[in-house]
Every structure is written in C-alpha cells, then in structure tokens.
Write a protein that holds these residues in place. Structure first.
Motif, PDB file in Angstrom:
ATOM      1  N   UNK A  95      90.309 -18.788  93.498  1.00 56.03           N
ATOM      2  CA  UNK A  95      91.196 -17.698  93.891  1.00 56.03           C
ATOM      3  C   UNK A  95      90.745 -16.356  93.351  1.00 56.03           C
ATOM      4  N   UNK A  96      89.998 -16.346  92.238  1.00 57.38           N
ATOM      5  CA  UNK A  96      89.607 -15.053  91.677  1.00 57.38           C
ATOM      6  C   UNK A  96      88.699 -14.294  92.640  1.00 57.38           C
ATOM      7  N   UNK A  97      87.894 -15.032  93.422  1.00 57.81           N
ATOM      8  CA  UNK A  97      87.017 -14.336  94.359  1.00 57.81           C
ATOM      9  C   UNK A  97      87.794 -13.790  95.546  1.00 57.81           C
ATOM     10  N   UNK A  98      88.776 -14.558  96.014  1.00 56.12           N
ATOM     11  CA  UNK A  98      89.650 -14.031  97.057  1.00 56.12           C
ATOM     12  C   UNK A  98      90.307 -12.746  96.570  1.00 56.12           C
ATOM     13  N   UNK A  99      90.818 -12.777  95.336  1.00 59.87           N
ATOM     14  CA  UNK A  99      91.488 -11.611  94.772  1.00 59.87           C
ATOM     15  C   UNK A  99      90.575 -10.418  94.654  1.00 59.87           C
ATOM     16  N   UNK A 100      89.342 -10.632  94.233  1.00 58.64           N
ATOM     17  CA  UNK A 100      88.463  -9.481  94.038  1.00 58.64           C
ATOM     18  C   UNK A 100      87.944  -8.937  95.363  1.00 58.64           C
ATOM     19  N   UNK A 101      87.767  -9.781  96.351  1.00 59.65           N
ATOM     20  CA  UNK A 101      87.405  -9.273  97.671  1.00 59.65           C
ATOM     21  C   UNK A 101      88.526  -8.374  98.199  1.00 59.65           C
ATOM     22  N   UNK A 102      89.779  -8.758  97.940  1.00 56.19           N
ATOM     23  CA  UNK A 102      90.913  -7.929  98.341  1.00 56.19           C
ATOM     24  C   UNK A 102      90.913  -6.597  97.596  1.00 56.19           C
ATOM     25  N   UNK A 103      90.502  -6.613  96.336  1.00 59.11           N
ATOM     26  CA  UNK A 103      90.405  -5.370  95.568  1.00 59.11           C
ATOM     27  C   UNK A 103      89.426  -4.412  96.243  1.00 59.11           C
ATOM     28  N   UNK A 104      88.260  -4.906  96.617  1.00 58.30           N
ATOM     29  CA  UNK A 104      87.258  -4.056  97.266  1.00 58.30           C
ATOM     30  C   UNK A 104      87.761  -3.535  98.609  1.00 58.30           C
ATOM     31  N   UNK A 105      88.443  -4.396  99.360  1.00 56.20           N
ATOM     32  CA  UNK A 105      88.980  -3.966 100.651  1.00 56.20           C
ATOM     33  C   UNK A 105      90.047  -2.891 100.468  1.00 56.20           C
ATOM     34  N   UNK A 106      90.927  -3.095  99.475  1.00 57.62           N
ATOM     35  CA  UNK A 106      91.995  -2.121  99.230  1.00 57.62           C
ATOM     36  C   UNK A 106      91.420  -0.788  98.769  1.00 57.62           C
ATOM     37  N   UNK A 107      90.386  -0.830  97.923  1.00 56.04           N
ATOM     38  CA  UNK A 107      89.751   0.406  97.464  1.00 56.04           C
ATOM     39  C   UNK A 107      89.125   1.152  98.636  1.00 56.04           C
ATOM     40  N   UNK A 108      88.517   0.398  99.559  1.00 53.89           N
ATOM     41  CA  UNK A 108      87.903   1.036 100.727  1.00 53.89           C
ATOM     42  C   UNK A 108      88.969   1.644 101.640  1.00 53.89           C
ATOM     43  N   UNK A 109      90.071   0.929 101.847  1.00 52.80           N
ATOM     44  CA  UNK A 109      91.143   1.422 102.713  1.00 52.80           C
ATOM     45  C   UNK A 109      91.774   2.703 102.167  1.00 52.80           C
ATOM     46  N   UNK A 110      91.801   2.824 100.849  1.00 53.05           N
ATOM     47  CA  UNK A 110      92.381   4.026 100.244  1.00 53.05           C
ATOM     48  C   UNK A 110      91.354   5.131 100.048  1.00 53.05           C
ATOM     49  N   UNK A 111      90.133   4.906 100.532  1.00 54.03           N
ATOM     50  CA  UNK A 111      89.089   5.912 100.398  1.00 54.03           C
ATOM     51  C   UNK A 111      88.566   6.071  98.993  1.00 54.03           C
ATOM     52  N   UNK A 112      88.736   5.028  98.157  1.00 54.10           N
ATOM     53  CA  UNK A 112      88.337   5.123  96.756  1.00 54.10           C
ATOM     54  C   UNK A 112      87.422   3.972  96.340  1.00 54.10           C
ATOM     55  N   UNK A 113      86.629   3.493  97.280  1.00 57.92           N
ATOM     56  CA  UNK A 113      85.630   2.488  96.926  1.00 57.92           C
ATOM     57  C   UNK A 113      84.498   3.185  96.172  1.00 57.92           C
ATOM     58  N   UNK A 114      84.059   2.638  95.035  1.00 58.73           N
ATOM     59  CA  UNK A 114      82.950   3.273  94.313  1.00 58.73           C
ATOM     60  C   UNK A 114      81.747   3.524  95.209  1.00 58.73           C
ATOM     61  N   UNK A 115      81.084   4.642  94.998  1.00 54.59           N
ATOM     62  CA  UNK A 115      79.947   5.017  95.837  1.00 54.59           C
ATOM     63  C   UNK A 115      78.785   4.043  95.681  1.00 54.59           C
ATOM     64  N   UNK A 116      78.654   3.445  94.492  1.00 54.15           N
ATOM     65  CA  UNK A 116      77.561   2.509  94.243  1.00 54.15           C
ATOM     66  C   UNK A 116      78.137   1.195  93.749  1.00 54.15           C
ATOM     67  N   UNK A 117      77.723   0.106  94.403  1.00 55.43           N
ATOM     68  CA  UNK A 117      78.205  -1.240  94.081  1.00 55.43           C
ATOM     69  C   UNK A 117      77.023  -2.142  93.755  1.00 55.43           C
ATOM     70  N   UNK A 118      77.156  -2.909  92.689  1.00 54.59           N
ATOM     71  CA  UNK A 118      76.126  -3.880  92.322  1.00 54.59           C
ATOM     72  C   UNK A 118      76.821  -5.171  91.895  1.00 54.59           C
ATOM     73  N   UNK A 119      76.363  -6.290  92.421  1.00 57.45           N
ATOM     74  CA  UNK A 119      76.828  -7.609  92.007  1.00 57.45           C
ATOM     75  C   UNK A 119      75.660  -8.358  91.396  1.00 57.45           C
ATOM     76  N   UNK A 120      75.813  -8.791  90.167  1.00 53.06           N
ATOM     77  CA  UNK A 120      74.823  -9.651  89.515  1.00 53.06           C
ATOM     78  C   UNK A 120      75.470 -11.027  89.422  1.00 53.06           C
ATOM     79  N   UNK A 121      75.008 -11.921  90.284  1.00 51.51           N
ATOM     80  CA  UNK A 121      75.668 -13.215  90.405  1.00 51.51           C
ATOM     81  C   UNK A 121      74.724 -14.376  90.173  1.00 51.51           C
ATOM     82  N   UNK A 122      75.297 -15.467  89.717  1.00 52.89           N
ATOM     83  CA  UNK A 122      74.519 -16.681  89.481  1.00 52.89           C
ATOM     84  C   UNK A 122      75.106 -17.814  90.304  1.00 52.89           C
ATOM     85  N   UNK A 123      74.224 -18.667  90.804  1.00 50.16           N
ATOM     86  CA  UNK A 123      74.661 -19.871  91.504  1.00 50.16           C
ATOM     87  C   UNK A 123      75.079 -20.902  90.457  1.00 50.16           C
ATOM     88  N   UNK A 124      76.337 -21.328  90.447  1.00 56.50           N
ATOM     89  CA  UNK A 124      76.787 -22.273  89.423  1.00 56.50           C
ATOM     90  C   UNK A 124      76.232 -23.673  89.636  1.00 56.50           C
TER      91      UNK A 124
END
Length: 204
Positions: A95-124
């Motif tokens: 669920x944490x990934x669903x929640x964070x994807x919603x955070x990014x969508x909400x930030x974009x909808x409000x015109x406040x998505x950070x200009x630069x995005x970086x994800x450093x991810x590992x395959x579990x």
C-alpha cells in the motif's frame, strides 16, 4: 548560494524484510552526513498522502525505495524525471507504493510537482518475512545507492559534509552493513557514533 529546496525521502516498511530498503538508506545518510539547510532528509515510512506538503515544497525530490521492476533480486535502478511516477505504479508491492504514487499525482494536479525527480530503487528478494532484516543481496546495494544520492545532491549544488569518527569520515559501506542490520555494535563504537539507542547506559 544554492536556493533549491531538496527533499530526500526513504519510503517503505522496515517490518517486512527488503521493504525497508528505502528507510534504511535514509537512516544511513542521516547517520553519516550533515546536510545544508536547504536539504530535508526524511523517513517517509508508509505515510502516503501525509507526505504531500513536503513534496509540494521541494524543487528536487530524491526517493529511495524497494520497487518490483521485474529484474533479478538485488538489481539497483536509477529512474529520472517523468519515468518516476510510472515506475512507482508499475507493480504494487504494498500500500505504501499506492500511497506515494497518489502523492506524486496530487502534487502534479496542484502544479507543485518538484521540477526534478529521482528514484533510486532496488529489486527486492524477500518481502514475506515479518520482522526480518534486509537480505544480503539487497543490503549490499545500500552503499551504491547512497553514492548515487550523494552525486545527485552534488549536481543540485548541495554537498553534505561527512561526519567524522576518530578523525576519519564514516564509511558508507560500514553504515550499510553494520549499523542497521548487523545487530548491536560495540559500546565504544556506538558512543563515537552518537547512537545511544544501542547502549544500556549513557555514553560518558
């Protein structure tokens, strides 16, 4: 003087084995480096939409997370720009990934998505182990992930200062391998690191 507001965020659930990768990376960064005031380092855990105000305030966002890319376990990926929301929602592990994807969508909808995005991810490798620690193949990628983060911070003009132990900088590999997943460190080491959590008595 750099005026970019930078948010470095570790997300995930440390109670479920490799799900804790992002949070452990944030903890290691906090323990090993001091950051300039324009950088906010945060353990985002599984907070979801509660993180939205912090994301909206940032000009640059760097996220550590365990993400199911479909790669072999222990594969490290660096995802940049508009690919980040796509990867966060590619295959939900929790669920944490669903929640964070919603955070990014909400930030974009409000015109406040950070200009630069970086994800450093590992395959579990392992997620179905309540109370379990990071698996070795994932734990070994903490140091490379931290190095990637430090290079992005330098690119954004906000170089942190390594904390010192006995006159020598803390080694990020030691942080990744020993401090959080290797159990209780020796008392003198814990005192030098300022980590009284591991002690039965106060440092003197």
């Amino acid at each position: 003087m750099n005026t970019k507001r930078i948010l470095v965020l570790g997300i995930g659930n440390i109670l479920w084995a490799d799900e804790g990768f992002g949070v452990r990376c944030a903890e290691a960064l906090n323990a090993g480096w001091q950051f300039p005031p324009q950088v906010t380092l945060m353990d985002g855990g599984t907070q979801g939409l509660y993180l939205l105000p912090y994301v909206q305030e940032a000009d640059c966002l760097l996220v550590f997370d365990a993400v199911d890319y479909g790669d072999p376990p222990g594969t490290l990926r660096e995802v940049v720009g508009d690919q980040v929301p796509r990867f966060m929602g590619a295959k939900k592990m929790s669920l944490h990934q669903t929640g964070f994807q919603e955070v990014l969508m909400a930030a974009e909808l409000t015109g406040k998505l950070p200009a630069e995005l970086v994800l450093i991810g590992v395959q579990p490798e392992e997620l179905e182990d309540f109370g379990g620690s990071l698996r070795d193949v994932v734990k070994a990628l903490m140091a490379p992930a931290i190095d990637l983060a430090l290079s992005w911070l330098a690119r954004w003009g906000s170089v942190p200062e390594a904390r010192a132990v006995g006159g020598e900088p803390i080694n990020d590999n030691a942080l990744a391998m020993d401090r959080y997943e290797g159990g209780r460190p020796p008392a003198d080491q814990a005192c030098r690191l300022g980590d009284a959590r591991f002690l039965n008595q106060e440092c003197v």
